[in-house]
Design a protein around this motif. Structure first.
Motif, PDB file in Angstrom:
ATOM      1  N   VAL A  66       0.782  -0.787   0.382  1.00 39.35           N
ATOM      2  CA  VAL A  66      -0.163   0.248   0.631  1.00 39.35           C
ATOM      3  C   VAL A  66       0.723   1.140  -0.121  1.00 39.35           C
ATOM      4  CG1 VAL A  66      -1.848   1.253   1.230  1.00 39.35           C
ATOM      5  CG2 VAL A  66      -2.144  -0.733   1.251  1.00 39.35           C
ATOM      6  N   LEU A  67       1.904   1.399   0.751  1.00 39.67           N
ATOM      7  CA  LEU A  67       3.079   2.340   0.612  1.00 39.67           C
ATOM      8  C   LEU A  67       3.199   2.580  -0.673  1.00 39.67           C
ATOM      9  CD1 LEU A  67       4.860   2.390   4.088  1.00 39.67           C
ATOM     10  CD2 LEU A  67       3.152   4.126   3.271  1.00 39.67           C
ATOM     11  N   ALA A  68       4.076   1.518  -1.500  1.00 39.72           N
ATOM     12  CA  ALA A  68       4.646   1.956  -2.689  1.00 39.72           C
ATOM     13  C   ALA A  68       3.068   2.567  -3.253  1.00 39.72           C
ATOM     14  CB  ALA A  68       4.908   0.307  -3.203  1.00 39.72           C
ATOM     15  N   LEU A  69       2.110   1.624  -3.528  1.00 38.67           N
ATOM     16  CA  LEU A  69       1.072   2.626  -4.334  1.00 38.67           C
ATOM     17  C   LEU A  69       0.706   4.562  -3.975  1.00 38.67           C
ATOM     18  CD1 LEU A  69      -1.615   2.430  -6.065  1.00 38.67           C
ATOM     19  CD2 LEU A  69      -2.596   2.500  -3.030  1.00 38.67           C
ATOM     20  N   GLY A  70       1.262   4.487  -2.742  1.00 47.12           N
ATOM     21  CA  GLY A  70       0.803   5.500  -2.435  1.00 47.12           C
ATOM     22  C   GLY A  70       2.186   6.651  -3.333  1.00 47.12           C
ATOM     23  N   LEU A  71       3.205   6.198  -3.330  1.00 43.37           N
ATOM     24  CA  LEU A  71       4.511   6.595  -3.829  1.00 43.37           C
ATOM     25  C   LEU A  71       4.220   6.291  -5.247  1.00 43.37           C
ATOM     26  CD1 LEU A  71       7.258   4.856  -1.320  1.00 43.37           C
ATOM     27  CD2 LEU A  71       6.853   7.058  -1.805  1.00 43.37           C
ATOM     28  N   ALA A  72       4.109   5.682  -5.463  1.00 43.43           N
ATOM     29  CA  ALA A  72       3.877   5.726  -6.988  1.00 43.43           C
ATOM     30  C   ALA A  72       2.946   6.741  -6.860  1.00 43.43           C
ATOM     31  CB  ALA A  72       3.550   4.159  -7.393  1.00 43.43           C
ATOM     32  N   LEU A  73       1.771   7.087  -6.269  1.00 44.45           N
ATOM     33  CA  LEU A  73       0.860   8.254  -6.799  1.00 44.45           C
ATOM     34  C   LEU A  73       1.213   9.650  -7.049  1.00 44.45           C
ATOM     35  CD1 LEU A  73      -2.141   6.734  -5.121  1.00 44.45           C
ATOM     36  CD2 LEU A  73      -2.348   7.620  -7.693  1.00 44.45           C
ATOM     37  N   ILE A  74       2.437   9.672  -6.015  1.00 43.49           N
ATOM     38  CA  ILE A  74       3.200  11.055  -5.869  1.00 43.49           C
ATOM     39  C   ILE A  74       4.616  11.061  -6.602  1.00 43.49           C
ATOM     40  CG2 ILE A  74       5.039  12.284  -4.774  1.00 43.49           C
ATOM     41  CD1 ILE A  74       3.957  10.994  -1.572  1.00 43.49           C
ATOM     42  N   GLN A  75       4.929  10.053  -7.171  1.00 39.49           N
ATOM     43  CA  GLN A  75       5.465   9.871  -8.810  1.00 39.49           C
ATOM     44  C   GLN A  75       5.170   9.931 -10.125  1.00 39.49           C
ATOM     45  OE1 GLN A  75       8.371   6.230  -8.351  1.00 39.49           O
ATOM     46  NE2 GLN A  75       8.849   6.423 -10.763  1.00 39.49           N
ATOM     47  N   SER A  76       4.177   9.432  -9.732  1.00 45.98           N
ATOM     48  CA  SER A  76       3.194   9.345 -11.027  1.00 45.98           C
ATOM     49  C   SER A  76       2.817  11.496 -11.162  1.00 45.98           C
ATOM     50  CB  SER A  76       1.580   9.456 -11.274  1.00 45.98           C
ATOM     51  OG  SER A  76       1.287   7.637 -10.590  1.00 45.98           O
ATOM     52  N   ILE A  77       2.181  12.110 -10.161  1.00 48.08           N
ATOM     53  CA  ILE A  77       2.064  13.559 -10.046  1.00 48.08           C
ATOM     54  C   ILE A  77       3.177  14.837 -10.056  1.00 48.08           C
ATOM     55  CG2 ILE A  77       0.204  14.925  -9.849  1.00 48.08           C
ATOM     56  CD1 ILE A  77      -1.311  12.054  -8.439  1.00 48.08           C
ATOM     57  N   VAL A  78       3.404  14.543  -8.876  1.00 44.94           N
ATOM     58  CA  VAL A  78       4.375  15.772  -8.548  1.00 44.94           C
ATOM     59  C   VAL A  78       5.594  15.964  -9.489  1.00 44.94           C
ATOM     60  CG1 VAL A  78       6.163  16.608  -6.667  1.00 44.94           C
ATOM     61  CG2 VAL A  78       4.104  15.142  -6.069  1.00 44.94           C
ATOM     62  N   PRO A  79       6.187  15.297 -10.104  1.00 43.57           N
ATOM     63  CA  PRO A  79       7.431  15.335 -11.249  1.00 43.57           C
ATOM     64  C   PRO A  79       7.235  16.380 -11.844  1.00 43.57           C
ATOM     65  CG  PRO A  79       7.439  13.312 -10.134  1.00 43.57           C
ATOM     66  CD  PRO A  79       6.417  13.563 -10.088  1.00 43.57           C
ATOM     67  N   VAL A  80       5.591  15.567 -12.762  1.00 42.68           N
ATOM     68  CA  VAL A  80       4.590  16.433 -14.087  1.00 42.68           C
ATOM     69  C   VAL A  80       5.291  17.416 -13.383  1.00 42.68           C
ATOM     70  CG1 VAL A  80       2.964  16.283 -16.003  1.00 42.68           C
ATOM     71  CG2 VAL A  80       3.636  14.113 -14.444  1.00 42.68           C
ATOM     72  N   ILE A  81       4.118  18.168 -12.499  1.00 43.98           N
ATOM     73  CA  ILE A  81       3.721  19.158 -12.691  1.00 43.98           C
ATOM     74  C   ILE A  81       5.514  20.195 -12.174  1.00 43.98           C
ATOM     75  CG2 ILE A  81       3.077  20.794 -10.765  1.00 43.98           C
ATOM     76  CD1 ILE A  81       1.035  18.783 -10.001  1.00 43.98           C
ATOM     77  N   GLY A  82       6.134  19.545 -11.720  1.00 43.68           N
ATOM     78  CA  GLY A  82       7.282  20.486 -11.581  1.00 43.68           C
ATOM     79  C   GLY A  82       7.895  20.345 -12.671  1.00 43.68           C
ATOM     80  N   ALA A  83       7.798  19.860 -14.056  1.00 43.22           N
ATOM     81  CA  ALA A  83       8.991  19.810 -15.404  1.00 43.22           C
ATOM     82  C   ALA A  83       7.788  20.934 -15.459  1.00 43.22           C
ATOM     83  CB  ALA A  83       8.330  18.562 -15.968  1.00 43.22           C
ATOM     84  N   LYS A  84       6.689  21.353 -15.486  1.00 42.37           N
ATOM     85  CA  LYS A  84       5.689  22.031 -15.910  1.00 42.37           C
ATOM     86  C   LYS A  84       6.382  23.321 -15.359  1.00 42.37           C
ATOM     87  CE  LYS A  84       1.827  22.908 -18.539  1.00 42.37           C
ATOM     88  NZ  LYS A  84       1.362  22.195 -19.792  1.00 42.37           N
ATOM     89  N   LEU A  85       6.502  23.656 -14.512  1.00 41.41           N
ATOM     90  CA  LEU A  85       6.387  24.701 -13.418  1.00 41.41           C
ATOM     91  C   LEU A  85       8.143  25.041 -13.453  1.00 41.41           C
ATOM     92  CD1 LEU A  85       4.514  24.217 -10.061  1.00 41.41           C
ATOM     93  CD2 LEU A  85       3.921  25.649 -12.210  1.00 41.41           C
ATOM     94  N   ARG A  86       8.741  23.587 -14.068  1.00 39.23           N
ATOM     95  CA  ARG A  86      10.089  24.248 -14.378  1.00 39.23           C
ATOM     96  C   ARG A  86      10.773  23.772 -12.897  1.00 39.23           C
ATOM     97  NH1 ARG A  86      11.800  24.281 -18.854  1.00 39.23           N
ATOM     98  NH2 ARG A  86       9.866  24.483 -21.117  1.00 39.23           N
ATOM     99  N   ASP A  87      10.168  23.593 -11.914  1.00 36.32           N
ATOM    100  CA  ASP A  87      10.961  23.379 -10.443  1.00 36.32           C
ATOM    101  C   ASP A  87      11.580  22.281 -10.455  1.00 36.32           C
ATOM    102  OD1 ASP A  87       8.677  24.524  -7.515  1.00 36.32           O
ATOM    103  OD2 ASP A  87      11.585  23.154  -8.228  1.00 36.32           O
ATOM    104  N   THR A  88      12.825  22.595 -10.049  1.00 35.62           N
ATOM    105  CA  THR A  88      14.193  20.996  -9.678  1.00 35.62           C
ATOM    106  C   THR A  88      13.367  20.061  -8.629  1.00 35.62           C
ATOM    107  OG1 THR A  88      15.308  22.993 -10.771  1.00 35.62           O
ATOM    108  CG2 THR A  88      16.352  20.961  -9.946  1.00 35.62           C
ATOM    109  N   ALA A  89      12.910  20.954  -7.406  1.00 39.62           N
ATOM    110  CA  ALA A  89      12.709  20.616  -6.096  1.00 39.62           C
ATOM    111  C   ALA A  89      12.160  19.690  -6.575  1.00 39.62           C
ATOM    112  CB  ALA A  89      12.955  21.218  -5.245  1.00 39.62           C
ATOM    113  N   LEU A  90      10.634  19.683  -7.595  1.00 45.70           N
ATOM    114  CA  LEU A  90       9.295  19.159  -7.535  1.00 45.70           C
ATOM    115  C   LEU A  90       9.996  18.149  -8.557  1.00 45.70           C
ATOM    116  CD1 LEU A  90       6.637  21.722  -7.595  1.00 45.70           C
ATOM    117  CD2 LEU A  90       7.434  19.874  -5.964  1.00 45.70           C
ATOM    118  N   MET A  91      11.191  18.515  -9.303  1.00 54.25           N
ATOM    119  CA  MET A  91      11.483  17.281 -10.386  1.00 54.25           C
ATOM    120  C   MET A  91      12.373  16.245  -9.724  1.00 54.25           C
ATOM    121  SD  MET A  91      11.386  18.755 -14.449  1.00 54.25           S
ATOM    122  CE  MET A  91      12.785  20.958 -14.028  1.00 54.25           C
TER     123      MET A  91
END
Lengths: 156, 660
Positions: free
Chosen positions: B11-36
């Motif tokens: 279940v934890l891995a699922l949670g991490l996968a969800l974060i991995q699915s969303i946050v980096p994409v937002i980071g790339a959009k905002l050009r935010d290094t930390a988020l990526m």
């Protein structure tokens, strides 16, 4: 280059259509054989239950048995080693053709590994004809193993 | 405790996968290094947790904790330790857990070794990996939880399907999954490139090693599966054109095409759009394979049937990823600029031909596999499409492919000289013709098929060696210089030679085995002698033996050739009491690449036993060929160029400019 691509695709389509016409094998139960008047020599797969008491062994590994689907039976002749889990009363699928005398000459016999199971086609066909009984295998169509081949065949 | 911990880790891995699915994409959009950068840590953490979850299931199986449904259904306390471990993936739930673990492993590898990737590309790639993992974690947790407890823990398990109690299971599924799932990386790269709307040679240089790695494992996995079927099923067949086998062959064919088109893209910056499409198709076929195998839609010799909720769930995953990626492709592919023109007769041209033939062959397998399914859904008619169909469609497509194979590496990039290449293949053609003539004389007017097919195989092998000889200028410069050149050749060149020769080697094995295979089915009593292909096999005795979780009927055969004893073979028939199932354990005796094969049938009334004896000439070459191919892949993978990864910084600045 596009011409070449179309040529290859064209040839492939011709091959596929030709092969589909000549080399597919239909599945039948004994009742369907009677209905459809399948001519002798035409290859098909016959499925059903091995009729209890019908198995006879002859010289040189010749075996004969009857396949039944509840409403009709068909005699089957085979020569060779039957798969490990070939049993009377169990589901079986045989591939071959009818001879002029109406005996199904099988060259391949497939039986299922798990005793509580029967081949999916056989189960479906029996259900359709209303001959399905729960004790034929409560787990028919349920899971068997993984990564391996759970139906077992013997072929001449 | 362990089961709950494993479940929780998943279940934890699922949670991490969800974060991995969303946050980096937002980071790339905002050009935010930390988020990526989040992508990297979540990918590694996900690997950790899914790894723990997998280990938990292994621990449950090893300790035979029958309060867990999965262990109860697939294990037995008397089962040998190795099968307790391999039994973890010898069932639906466990094998799906292995699937996602390998997916996370690849994600972790990209995260670890992806330092020289452009940050946004890495973020996107890992995000796409996150989408795939999320879907499959959900699938496992919702429909196939391996950690489910039973209310009343039984004393003993139901044992693993006996056919699966074999070392083949230890090796085959993990290798196959490393291949299947490995293609997810090229898929993620392709989708990331489409999202970013740019693609360049550096991209291809990145994708190639991952594709190569996946292809290598898939090659070995398929070969291993084929060998397993050969010795375990007891009737000497090694390929059945079974839908489940086809499910692994289709991604292999598409992956082989991808491997070659990625070369064109890397070297010549051409075929970009096509390479992206192939990357998407290859992984789509892997997903399709997973669907076919896991959902039980097929009436297959493998018959993996499970309940329909699973099928529908995987079908949804399939539609989402294949439909989504193809839509994205249709929408964005036009943004990718085509580059690198070339003449039809050129290295690129030959690789296009390779792609054309491989994808067409893949399409015929696709039709043959799915046509019965479609027909049944539409008309209710049940048919089976077997070997005759594939022999009529697949084989004719492979002949031109193999004929063209030696030419490809001899043609120059951009514009090649077909006549020149043909001249350099004189020796190879000569060798092939001599082989055909000798074999023809030997079979004395028998079928022309086998000599011609072996001639083709010799042509492919000799052609691969010609390429090598050309590269080190053998016989044109003094030998020591040739030797030096050979040692200085890039490993990728050696890889090509091995992989191409492997195809020829496998073909020799296939043709010899199917043409000159001798079979004897008979009933033997103790002290009877059977004669097969010049070997005399004496049945010494028939005995009973007790194994850990089975009883076994063992026979001893003494094999002699020209009066000399060359070995003892002990085929047996095992009866597994828990499942009341029996298996036939064939005995194999190798003579060079040929094998004698004995398996047992039923005991006859007169104290004899039915036996099936085969002599299979050159049969081992069938699997040695793929091993050579995979070895070629390994050599290419260790090529300095690929090891170093992306181009040097000076070049990077230029290469990474947007293609628009």
């Amino acid at each position: 280059m596009i011409g070449c691509a179309l040529l290859v695709l064209g040839i492939a389509v011709a091959l596929v259509l030709n092969a589909l016409r000549d080399s597919i094998v239909f599945f039948s139960t004994p009742a369907m054989v009677a209905e459809k008047h399948i001519p002798a020599g035409k290859r098909f797969r016959l499925g059903g239950l091995v009729e209890p008491g019908s198995l006879q062994r002859g010289e040189h590994l010749a075996v004969s048995f009857k396949i039944s689907d509840g409403s009709a039976t068909l005699p089957v002749a085979y020569q060779g080693i039957l798969p490990d889990l070939f049993r009377e009363g169990q589901g079986v699928v045989a591939e071959g053709a009818l001879d002029p005398a109406g005996v199904f000459k099988a060259d391949t016999v497939l039986a299922k590994h798990d005793e509580t199971y029967m081949p999916k086609e056989v189960a479906d066909a029996l259900k359709k004809q209303g001959h399905w009984k729960d004790d034929y295998g409560a787990n028919a169509g349920k899971k068997s193993g993984d990564g391996g081949k759970s139906m077992q065949g013997a072929s001449r | 405790m362990i089961a709950e911990a494993g479940h929780y880790a998943l279940v934890l891995a699922l949670g991490l996968a969800l974060i991995q699915s969303i946050v980096p994409v937002i980071g790339a959009k905002l050009r935010d290094t930390a988020l990526m950068q989040v992508a990297r840590s979540t990918a590694l953490a996900q690997l950790l947790f899914v790894g723990l979850s997998f280990l938990a299931l292994v621990a449950l199986h090893v300790t035979s904790d029958f309060s867990v449904a999965n262990v109860y259904e697939n294990s037995h306390s008397l089962k040998p330790l190795i099968y307790k471990i391999t039994g973890v993936w010898g069932n639906h739930e466990g094998s799906m857990l292995l699937w996602v673990s390998i997916l996370a492993l690849f994600g972790g590898l990209v995260a670890t070794f992806g330092n020289n990737l452009p940050l946004s590309l890495r973020a996107h790639v890992l995000a796409v990996q996150g989408w795939i993992s999320t879907a499959f974690y959900l699938f496992i947790l919702v429909t196939s939880n391996p950690f489910l407890r039973l209310a009343n823990a039984p004393m003993e398990g139901r044992d693993l399907n006996p056919v699966l109690q074999d070392v083949g299971l230890a090796v085959h599924p993990p290798l196959l999954y490393l291949g299947y799932v490995g293609f997810s990386i090229s898929f993620s790269f392709a989708v990331a490139a489409l999202i970013e709307g740019r693609i360049d040679a550096a991209w291809a240089r990145w994708v190639r090693p991952w594709t190569l790695m996946a292809w290598m494992f898939l090659t070995l996995g398929i070969a291993m599966g084929s060998y397993w079927a050969y010795y375990e099923l007891g009737w000497g067949g090694w390929w059945f054109w079974d839908p489940v086998e086809n499910a692994s062959l289709m991604p292999w064919l598409a992956g082989t095409a991808l491997l070659h088109s990625a070369v064109v893209m890397e070297k010549r910056n051409a075929l970009k759009v096509w390479t992206i499409l192939l990357a998407i198709l290859t992984f789509s076929l892997s997903l399709l394979g997973t669907f076919l195998v896991r959902s039980g839609v097929l009436t297959s010799v493998h018959a993996f049937a499970t309940d329909p909720t699973r099928g529908v769930f995987i079908l949804l995953i399939l539609c989402f990823f294949i439909g989504g990626s193809l839509t994205l492709y249709a929408w964005r592919a036009s943004a990718l600029k085509q580059g690198g023109l070339f003449a039809p007769i050129s290295r690129e041209g030959s690789l296009v031909l390779n792609n054309l033939l491989l994808t067409t062959a893949c399409a015929t397998v696709f039709v043959g596999t799915l046509y019965p399914l479609g027909l049944e859904v539409l008309t209710g008619e049940r048919i089976s499409v077997g070997a005759p169909f594939f022999n009529l469609t697949f084989a004719p497509l492979f002949v031109p492919l193999m004929l063209a194979m030696p030419f490809g590496p001899l043609l120059a990039w951009k514009r090649g000289d077909l006549l020149g290449a043909a001249q350099r293949l004189y020796a190879a053609s000569g060798a092939a013709l001599i082989a055909v003539a000798v074999l023809w004389a030997w079979v004395r007017g028998g079928s022309a098929f086998a000599p011609l097919a072996i001639g083709l195989a010799i042509f492919v092998i000799a052609g691969a060696l010609t390429d090598l000889a050309e590269r080190c200028m053998l016989f044109r410069v003094p030998l020591p210089i040739s030797w030096r050149r050979a040692r200085g050749l890039p490993r990728a060149a050696w890889g090509t030679v091995f992989a191409h020769a492997g195809v020829g080697v496998a073909l020799i094995g296939i043709v010899c085995e199917s043409t000159w295979n001798t079979e004897l089915i008979t009933t033997l009593k103790p002290n009877d002698v059977a004669k097969v292909a010049g070997y005399e096999m004496k049945l010494d005795d028939i005995t009973q033996r007790q194994g850990p979780n089975f009883s076994e009927l063992v026979t001893h055969f003494t094999v002699t050739s020209n009066g000399k004893t060359i070995g003892v073979m002990t085929p047996s028939k095992r009866n597994f009491t828990t499942r009341s199932a029996s298996t036939t354990e064939a005995a194999l005796l190798s003579r060079g690449p040929s094998q004698l094969y004995v398996s047992l049938g039923d005991a006859a009334a007169n104290g004899g036993i039915a036996v099936r004896i085969y002599h299979k000439p050159m049969v081992l070459l069938i699997w040695f060929g793929p091993v050579l191919m995979a070895f070629g892949g390994l050599l290419s993978l260790t090529d300095r160029r690929l090891r170093v990864g992306a181009p040097k910084p000076a070049k990077t600045a230029r290469a990474l400019q947007p293609a628009e």
